[in-house]
Scaffold this active site. Structure first.
Site, PDB file in Angstrom:
ATOM      1  CD  GLU A 139      16.629  12.707  -1.875  1.00  0.00           C
ATOM      2  OE1 GLU A 139      16.123  12.047  -0.615  1.00  0.00           O
ATOM      3  OE2 GLU A 139      16.698  13.729  -1.785  1.00  0.00           O
TER       4      GLU A 139
ATOM      5  NE  ARG B 267      12.612  -2.269   2.010  1.00  0.00           N
ATOM      6  CZ  ARG B 267      12.408  -1.242   3.079  1.00  0.00           C
ATOM      7  NH1 ARG B 267      13.104   0.006   3.041  1.00  0.00           N
ATOM      8  NH2 ARG B 267      11.852  -1.383   4.018  1.00  0.00           N
TER       9      ARG B 267
ATOM     10  NE  ARG C 263       8.488   0.574   3.573  1.00  0.00           N
ATOM     11  CZ  ARG C 263       7.963  -0.245   4.914  1.00  0.00           C
ATOM     12  NH1 ARG C 263       7.073  -0.895   4.535  1.00  0.00           N
ATOM     13  NH2 ARG C 263       8.212  -0.008   6.030  1.00  0.00           N
TER      14      ARG C 263
END
Length: 321
Positions: free
Chosen positions: A64, A18, A173
């Protein structure tokens, strides 16, 4: 004072997928004013992207479905929006908007889902993203890409920047082990053969599964078993030719993924094999149940039966069958 230049491959790609994605996005956006960064209050992009290119950054908040619809509207007017959220929310909470607003209209929206698989395991099961590939690979027009490490993430982001239609990019992540140690040609829809082999093929997608596949192949080599390893970084469009060739040439396949067994990589492989070259297939993935434990990504994967050892045992079971 300017930051010190990154001197080596390892230094450049040490961060998580990320983080490398965010850096690459900023570089691309600096050269192309059509690129917009749409944030859902993820944290990080507001500090990295917003201050540098404020006119190309919009934070819609924790909303979202609205994020995806706004991205679709902007794409319809000529922009190239990157909609940033977590994988579980992109595929489930905003599924209707992805389907109707983006995929149905074949708009160049890049939906970037971080925290794929168990990588948000510290937040508990509400943040697990174990069904996203099964959901999103069924949508027409949508390209689905899962890079194997940070280097491949940059290659994938740059290679897909000009796609005429929509993209789902699945990232993790935390930093994961490197797969590549030098440049290579990333091609959308083309699996990468990471290791040669004649006795069996291990097919993997995503950082930890690809690492597990390579580890299992090395352990199998000690036993005298030659295992081919395929990194399927593009789940859709699927590299049918590579899977069919592996089935014909090695006679058996084992798949590994940080995703539920239903509908993901293993299912895609079985669909190809059943129709073209029927051979035995063993699938390593997350069991069909909710996983309520809170823990690290690697601990949760191991607890769910997704490990290099499980891959090795699956190959050995094929050999003894």
């Amino acid at each position: 004072m300017t930051a010190a230049p990154v001197r080596t491959w390892a230094e450049r790609y040490a961060p998580s997928t990320r983080e490398v994605y965010r850096r690459t996005l900023l570089e691309l956006a600096a050269d192309d004013p059509r690129i917009l960064c749409l944030d859902s209050d993820m944290g990080g992009l507001d500090d990295l992207f917003g201050p540098v290119l404020p006119e190309q950054y919009v934070n819609v908040g924790i909303a979202e479905a609205n994020l995806v619809s706004v991205a679709a509207g902007l794409a319809a007017t000529g922009f190239l929006p990157y909609a940033n959220t977590m994988s579980g929310f992109a595929s489930a909470r905003a599924c209707e908007q992805v389907k109707i607003d983006v995929a149905h209209n074949n708009l160049p929206v890049r939906i970037v889902g971080t925290h794929g698989g168990f990588s948000a395991g510290h937040y508990g099961p509400t943040h697990h993203a174990l069904e996203d590939l099964a959901i999103l690979r069924t949508l027409p027009n949508l390209t689905v890409v899962v890079p194997a490490d940070s280097a491949e993430t940059e290659y994938a982001v740059r290679a897909t920047a000009g796609l005429p239609g929509p993209l789902y990019l699945r990232l993790g992540r935390n930093p994961a082990p490197p797969v590549y140690d030098g440049p290579y040609q990333f091609r959308v829809g083309e699996a990468v053969r990471l290791r040669q082999g004649e006795d069996v093929t291990i097919v993997a997608t995503g950082p930890h599964p690809v690492t597990m596949a390579l580890e299992a192949a090395r352990a199998l080599a000690v036993r005298g078993i030659s295992a081919r390893v395929l990194n399927v970084h593009t789940v859709k469009p699927f590299d049918t030719a590579a899977i069919a060739a592996a089935a014909r040439e090695t006679g058996a396949l084992v798949t590994v993924e940080d995703h539920v067994l239903a509908g993901g990589l293993g299912s895609a492989v079985c669909e190809v094999v059943a129709g073209i070259c029927p051979v035995p297939v063993r699938r390593i993935g997350v069991a069909d149940r909710f996983h309520d434990s809170v823990g690290t990504e690697t601990d949760l994967l191991d607890g769910a039966g997704v490990s290099a050892r499980a891959v090795e045992e699956a190959v050995l079971s094929l050999r003894s069958a």
